[in-house]
Design a protein around this motif. Structure first.
Motif, PDB file in Angstrom:
ATOM      1  N   ILE A   1       0.839  -1.203   0.000  1.00 30.53           N
ATOM      2  CA  ILE A   1       0.000   0.000   0.000  1.00 30.53           C
ATOM      3  C   ILE A   1       0.875   1.255   0.000  1.00 30.53           C
ATOM      4  O   ILE A   1       0.644   2.199  -0.763  1.00 30.53           O
ATOM      5  N   THR A   2       1.909   1.236   0.828  1.00 28.45           N
ATOM      6  CA  THR A   2       2.798   2.401   0.913  1.00 28.45           C
ATOM      7  C   THR A   2       3.474   2.677  -0.427  1.00 28.45           C
ATOM      8  O   THR A   2       3.513   3.813  -0.905  1.00 28.45           O
ATOM      9  N   ASN A   3       3.987   1.635  -1.049  1.00 23.15           N
ATOM     10  CA  ASN A   3       4.696   1.829  -2.317  1.00 23.15           C
ATOM     11  C   ASN A   3       3.771   2.234  -3.462  1.00 23.15           C
ATOM     12  O   ASN A   3       4.126   3.086  -4.275  1.00 23.15           O
ATOM     13  N   LEU A   4       2.591   1.607  -3.521  1.00 28.16           N
ATOM     14  CA  LEU A   4       1.662   1.977  -4.596  1.00 28.16           C
ATOM     15  C   LEU A   4       1.271   3.447  -4.471  1.00 28.16           C
ATOM     16  O   LEU A   4       1.316   4.200  -5.452  1.00 28.16           O
ATOM     17  N   THR A   5       0.909   3.864  -3.261  1.00 29.13           N
ATOM     18  CA  THR A   5       0.484   5.261  -3.111  1.00 29.13           C
ATOM     19  C   THR A   5       1.648   6.218  -3.387  1.00 29.13           C
ATOM     20  O   THR A   5       1.460   7.261  -4.005  1.00 29.13           O
ATOM     21  N   THR A   6       2.868   5.838  -2.965  1.00 29.24           N
ATOM     22  CA  THR A   6       4.051   6.648  -3.278  1.00 29.24           C
ATOM     23  C   THR A   6       4.234   6.765  -4.788  1.00 29.24           C
ATOM     24  O   THR A   6       4.627   7.816  -5.314  1.00 29.24           O
ATOM     25  N   ASN A   7       3.922   5.686  -5.491  1.00 30.17           N
ATOM     26  CA  ASN A   7       4.040   5.688  -6.961  1.00 30.17           C
ATOM     27  C   ASN A   7       2.798   6.283  -7.653  1.00 30.17           C
ATOM     28  O   ASN A   7       2.595   6.075  -8.840  1.00 30.17           O
ATOM     29  N   HIS A   8       1.961   6.969  -6.875  1.00 22.72           N
ATOM     30  CA  HIS A   8       0.754   7.627  -7.397  1.00 22.72           C
ATOM     31  C   HIS A   8      -0.262   6.648  -7.970  1.00 22.72           C
ATOM     32  O   HIS A   8      -1.013   6.987  -8.883  1.00 22.72           O
ATOM     33  N   VAL A   9      -0.243   5.430  -7.466  1.00 23.59           N
ATOM     34  CA  VAL A   9      -1.297   4.470  -7.804  1.00 23.59           C
ATOM     35  C   VAL A   9      -2.259   4.453  -6.611  1.00 23.59           C
ATOM     36  O   VAL A   9      -1.868   4.050  -5.516  1.00 23.59           O
ATOM     37  N   PRO A  10      -3.496   4.957  -6.769  1.00 19.61           N
ATOM     38  CA  PRO A  10      -4.395   5.008  -5.611  1.00 19.61           C
ATOM     39  C   PRO A  10      -4.726   3.597  -5.097  1.00 19.61           C
ATOM     40  O   PRO A  10      -4.831   2.659  -5.886  1.00 19.61           O
ATOM     41  N   VAL A  11      -4.855   3.482  -3.789  1.00 17.41           N
ATOM     42  CA  VAL A  11      -5.232   2.203  -3.196  1.00 17.41           C
ATOM     43  C   VAL A  11      -6.547   2.386  -2.439  1.00 17.41           C
ATOM     44  O   VAL A  11      -6.669   3.269  -1.599  1.00 17.41           O
ATOM     45  N   TYR A  12      -7.539   1.558  -2.779  1.00 17.39           N
ATOM     46  CA  TYR A  12      -8.838   1.624  -2.127  1.00 17.39           C
ATOM     47  C   TYR A  12      -8.991   0.498  -1.111  1.00 17.39           C
ATOM     48  O   TYR A  12      -8.899  -0.680  -1.463  1.00 17.39           O
ATOM     49  N   GLY A  13      -9.210   0.873   0.134  1.00 12.51           N
ATOM     50  CA  GLY A  13      -9.557  -0.105   1.153  1.00 12.51           C
ATOM     51  C   GLY A  13     -11.052  -0.348   1.109  1.00 12.51           C
ATOM     52  O   GLY A  13     -11.788   0.354   0.407  1.00 12.51           O
ATOM     53  N   THR A  14     -11.512  -1.350   1.851  1.00 10.42           N
ATOM     54  CA  THR A  14     -12.949  -1.626   1.904  1.00 10.42           C
ATOM     55  C   THR A  14     -13.343  -1.774   3.365  1.00 10.42           C
ATOM     56  O   THR A  14     -12.604  -2.347   4.163  1.00 10.42           O
ATOM     57  N   ILE A  15     -14.532  -1.270   3.692  1.00 12.26           N
ATOM     58  CA  ILE A  15     -14.957  -1.272   5.083  1.00 12.26           C
ATOM     59  C   ILE A  15     -16.476  -1.266   5.159  1.00 12.26           C
ATOM     60  O   ILE A  15     -17.154  -0.668   4.332  1.00 12.26           O
ATOM     61  N   LEU A  16     -17.004  -2.011   6.143  1.00 16.17           N
ATOM     62  CA  LEU A  16     -18.455  -2.078   6.336  1.00 16.17           C
ATOM     63  C   LEU A  16     -18.888  -0.903   7.196  1.00 16.17           C
ATOM     64  O   LEU A  16     -19.214  -1.078   8.355  1.00 16.17           O
ATOM     65  N   ASP A  17     -18.870   0.283   6.599  1.00 16.07           N
ATOM     66  CA  ASP A  17     -19.146   1.477   7.393  1.00 16.07           C
ATOM     67  C   ASP A  17     -19.817   2.508   6.504  1.00 16.07           C
ATOM     68  O   ASP A  17     -19.191   3.075   5.607  1.00 16.07           O
ATOM     69  N   PRO A  18     -21.122   2.739   6.758  1.00 15.41           N
ATOM     70  CA  PRO A  18     -21.871   3.673   5.920  1.00 15.41           C
ATOM     71  C   PRO A  18     -21.262   5.072   5.878  1.00 15.41           C
ATOM     72  O   PRO A  18     -21.605   5.875   5.013  1.00 15.41           O
ATOM     73  N   GLU A  19     -20.352   5.370   6.801  1.00 15.29           N
ATOM     74  CA  GLU A  19     -19.686   6.673   6.808  1.00 15.29           C
ATOM     75  C   GLU A  19     -18.556   6.731   5.773  1.00 15.29           C
ATOM     76  O   GLU A  19     -18.059   7.807   5.444  1.00 15.29           O
ATOM     77  N   ALA A  20     -18.140   5.566   5.292  1.00 19.60           N
ATOM     78  CA  ALA A  20     -17.044   5.534   4.316  1.00 19.60           C
ATOM     79  C   ALA A  20     -17.554   6.015   2.955  1.00 19.60           C
ATOM     80  O   ALA A  20     -18.718   6.388   2.805  1.00 19.60           O
ATOM     81  N   ILE A  21     -16.685   5.994   1.950  1.00 15.59           N
ATOM     82  CA  ILE A  21     -17.060   6.546   0.642  1.00 15.59           C
ATOM     83  C   ILE A  21     -17.842   5.520  -0.178  1.00 15.59           C
ATOM     84  O   ILE A  21     -17.413   4.383  -0.332  1.00 15.59           O
TER      85      ILE A  21
END
Lengths: 256, 256
Positions: B176-196
């Motif tokens: 995750i750290t390397n992808l985001t550093t390389n400007h590749v967005p990383v999407y997590g997933t979460i069971l939370d209606p407050e998330a996107i």
């Protein structure tokens, strides 16, 4: 409170046979296991005949369980006999199956319906019912040749969704014909790049979606009766998608 | 052509142990079964050590198999010993596992990547690899605590997709750290209606998508490292979606 200590008890022997379709048909009941399912069944006021619990589970859920009359205390050994896993949680219920022929497709004029055409794998079936529940569907219709909704592996995969939407056996030819007559569009699914791209269908709150057999897809005679037949474009080299995954993609697209 | 008739043959005993992780690690190989998989392995030029076939299967696929040197004729009884089903098809291959640490996340600057965080169920894992293949992903990264890609149940559910995309073990924190550093967005997933809401993310041809454990979801420490965390709105009463279904919905939305 009634108590059963022997795995040889006549009732326990009978209930452990509820894994079999013939016994479910004879008694009109099926067995659920785990607090998640039993608790949901109580909460949604299902027709529960008996709740069987070990002292440990009774202790944990005493406030809910004590309100229930037909409670039977069982030993860990009896729980093991009834359970489907090596270490069962120790709580079960014998639940009456709803009348599976209770929905007349002629009367269905709206809602979202998932129709299962000869789907084989109980895990896939249960997962599709759970997904239909999450997508806010009205019900799931089990066509001839689709495994029973009360098969224990289907029940495990449904995770209680059978208490949230309607499940019924049905003749899919009748269902498709009646829905389309009632101006409810029915979408078939087919692994054919010539079919209609699923992203081109307008989301709606009334439609039927048919998913077919894992190996052979939908029956040809049904594909001819639908409003449209949809296709999910494959971008990589996989030959197909798992039927439960495909159903999930389609259901969540069609409700958007 | 070599021939093995005894289920007690030393090699057969060894190969039947390839269901175990320790034996796969010792030999660097895994076992595939069925013509669908063996045929795909040949077609995609996998490092096949041996092909084992009954006379019946050899007869059916003689034109392809005869071009292959390390062919061993086996009896139906030997096939039964090696097979995972009651009636195995009678064709197997011993395939070298690719070097699982072969991808350095520092070098990854594009592509679509599925990252699996402590996913447990082999069927779910295999199905997600198959779906990632169908969605045209570049590869699937198996984080610590996720079942092995060469577990027999994972292999069965992948249906040959391991030959179409990259599979590697990896430290998800590094990824995750390397992808985001390389400007590749990383999407997590979460069971939370407050998330996107997942429908609010723009489809793209470069991103990472993380799927978490069936019961507990993604590790909290990883959720903090991602670009965004996504949520699939539940419209009905189901508490959650099956992880492979959720992954399918997200992957097909993000590639649109």
């Amino acid at each position: 409170m009634k108590e059963i200590k022997s795995t040889q008890n006549k009732k326990i022997k009978e209930w452990s046979k509820l894994t079999q379709k013939s016994e479910r048909r004879r008694t009109g009941c099926y067995l659920i296991e785990s607090w998640h399912l039993v608790g949901t069944a109580i909460q949604t006021k299902q027709p529960i005949k008996w709740i069987l619990t070990t002292p440990e589970q009774l202790n944990q859920h005493r406030d809910v369980l004590n309100r229930f009359e037909n409670l039977i205390l069982i030993t860990d050994r009896v729980a093991k006999r009834l359970g489907s896993t090596v270490h069962p949680q120790g709580i079960f219920a014998i639940v009456q199956m709803p009348d599976s022929s209770s929905i007349d497709p002629k009367q269905v004029k709206d809602g979202r319906w998932l129709l299962l055409d000869q789907v084989q794998d109980p895990g896939n079936i249960g997962t599709m019912v759970r997904t239909a529940d999450a997508a806010g569907f009205s019900g799931v219709i089990f066509g001839l040749g689709t495994a029973s909704p009360y098969n224990p592996k289907v029940v495990r995969a449904m995770q209680g969704s059978q208490f949230h939407l309607k499940l019924a056996n049905g003749n899919l030819k009748d269902w498709i014909t009646n829905l389309t007559t009632n101006h409810v569009p029915v979408y078939g699914t087919i692994l054919d790049p010539e079919a209609i791209d699923y992203r081109k269908v307008k989301p709606s709150d009334r439609f039927g979606l048919v998913m077919g057999n894992e190996g052979n897809g939908m029956q040809k005679q049904l594909l001819k009766l639908t409003t449209k037949n949809l296709y999910i474009p494959i971008k990589g080299q996989a030959e197909s998608l798992n039927v439960a995954v495909a159903a999930g993609i389609l259901m969540f697209e069609l409700i958007k």
